[in-house]
Design an enzyme around this catalytic site. Sequence first.
Site, PDB file in Angstrom:
ATOM      1  N   HIS A  39       7.373   8.779   4.903  1.00  0.00           N
ATOM      2  CA  HIS A  39       6.080   9.473   4.996  1.00  0.00           C
ATOM      3  C   HIS A  39       6.180  10.975   4.681  1.00  0.00           C
ATOM      4  O   HIS A  39       5.240  11.709   4.956  1.00  0.00           O
ATOM      5  CB  HIS A  39       5.400   9.290   6.379  1.00  0.00           C
TER       6      HIS A  39
ATOM      7  N   ASP B 230       0.794  -1.230   0.000  1.00  0.00           N
ATOM      8  CA  ASP B 230       0.000   0.000   0.000  1.00  0.00           C
ATOM      9  C   ASP B 230       0.830   1.285   0.000  1.00  0.00           C
ATOM     10  O   ASP B 230       1.927   1.335   0.533  1.00  0.00           O
ATOM     11  CB  ASP B 230      -0.969   0.026   1.195  1.00  0.00           C
TER      12      ASP B 230
ATOM     13  N   GLU C  26      -0.573  -2.167   5.075  1.00  0.00           N
ATOM     14  CA  GLU C  26       0.300  -2.159   6.252  1.00  0.00           C
ATOM     15  C   GLU C  26       0.122  -0.868   7.046  1.00  0.00           C
ATOM     16  O   GLU C  26       0.219  -0.866   8.269  1.00  0.00           O
ATOM     17  CB  GLU C  26       1.776  -2.313   5.836  1.00  0.00           C
ATOM     18  N   GLU C  27      -0.155   0.229   6.313  1.00  0.00           N
ATOM     19  CA  GLU C  27      -0.173   1.550   6.958  1.00  0.00           C
ATOM     20  C   GLU C  27      -1.452   1.770   7.763  1.00  0.00           C
ATOM     21  O   GLU C  27      -2.299   2.576   7.400  1.00  0.00           O
ATOM     22  CB  GLU C  27      -0.031   2.654   5.902  1.00  0.00           C
TER      23      GLU C  27
HETATM   24 ZN   LIG Z   1       5.073   3.658   6.609  1.00  0.00          ZN
HETATM   25 ZN   LIG Z   2       6.317   0.941   5.707  1.00  0.00          ZN
END
Ligand SMILES: [Zn+2]
Ligand SMILES: [Zn+2]
Length: 392
Positions: A364, A80, A138-139
Site C-alpha cells: 500500500h 483490484d 478485495e481492498e
Molecule cells: Zn492490500
Molecule cells: Zn492484498
Amino acid sequence: MNIKIRPEVKAIRDKIIEIRRHLHKYPELAFREFKTAEFVAGELQELGLKVSMNVAKTGVVGLLEGPQSGPCIGLRADMDGLPIQETGSLPFKSVNDKVMHACGHDGHMAMLLGAARILTGFRDRLSGSVKFIFQPAEEGGGGAKYMIADGVLDNPSVDEIYGIHLWNYQEFGTVGIKDGPILAAADIFTITILGKGGHGAVPQNTVDAIVAASHLVTALQTIVSRNTNPLESTVVTVGMIEGGHNFNVIADKVVLKGTIRAYTDANRKMIIRRMNEIIVGIAKSFGAEISCIFEDGYPPTINSEPETSKAANAAKKIVGSGVQFPYMSMGAEDMSYYLEKVPGCFFFVGSSPEGVDPSEIPHHCSHFDINEEALLVGSSIWVQLIDDLIRT
Ligand SMILES: [Zn+2]
Ligand SMILES: [Zn+2]
C-alpha cells in the site's frame, strides 16, 4: 537458499512476468476491473477452459475439468488495485491516474494465470477439477462475499480452496503459513464526541470535545494492555481525529475513526463491550455526549488443518526450509468468507525485492514493487499443489 522452481514454470517465466507487468500498468479499482476481467478471461479462453464472466460484477472464473471424477479445488486470486498515485520509476508504472497495484494483486493474477496454463497441459491426468477464481474488490469491498452469493463455490461445488498473498514483509524464498487463524478480523469504528464550544480563554461552562477525545484515545489503549489476554493478539487503533475550529476556540465536536483487529469472536466482542463502557465513563466524566458506530469488517481468516498441511507440503517441495510455520499477521482478507464455507488455506509467499530492506517497500505504499522471482515460486506452488492433490 535452495529454491526449486518447477521446470514448466521456468519455461513460461517471461510470459508470467509479462502478464504481471501488463496488469500493473493498467490497474483498476474495486468492482471496476473491466479491462482486467477481459484480459483474464481472454487468457483463460485461450487455454480452452470453461469461463464465466461478470461473477460479482467483474469477477472471472475458469474451470478445468479432468476426465476422471474427483474433488474440485478452488485457487483464488484478487484483481483490484488501490486509489494511490504511483510514484516509483518502474518502466511499467501505472498509466491510470490515482490507481495502482500497490498490494501485489497484479502478481496474484499472473501467478494463477501461469499455473492455469501449465495445469491445462495436465488435463488428461486429472481426477477432479480446478476452479480458477479471479475476484474483484478485495481492498475493502468484500468481493469474495459477492462471488459466493453469485455461486462461485457451486457447480461443481468447491471441496477445498486456497489463496496466496505475495508478502513483502517476508524475504524472497520463504513461505509463511499456519493452520487456524492466520489473519485477523478488521472492524471499523466511528466515535462522535459532542461538547459545548466557547472562547479559548473562557473554558468555564464549556465542554471541551478535544480534552474528552484525548482522554478517550488514551483510555482505549488500555483495552489491549489491560483487558486482553497477553497471549492473544488484538489491536485497537485510532487512525483519524478530526475536530476544532481555531487556536482560540474550544472545540464542540471531535470525530475519531479507527480499526479493531482480533483473531477470535470472543475478543472482537470483548473489545466492543469495553469500548462502549469506556465511552460511557468518559462521557460522564467530561459531560460530553459520545456515540459510537461499529461496522463489521472482514471476519478472521481461519485455515483448516488438513488443507494447511497439504499447502505446506507443496510449498516445502518448492522452497524447502524456506517454509515458516507458524506465520501470521494482524492484517485482514476477504478470503475469510470462502474459508467460512469451505476448508482451505491462505498463505504468504515472500516477495521482498532483492537488496532492499522489506520495511522500505511495504504494501500500500506509492512506490510498492515486488521481487518478480516470487511469481515463479507462487506459480510453482499452485502447480505442485494440484499435482499432489488430483493428478494421477
Ligand atoms: Zn492490500
Ligand atoms: Zn492484498
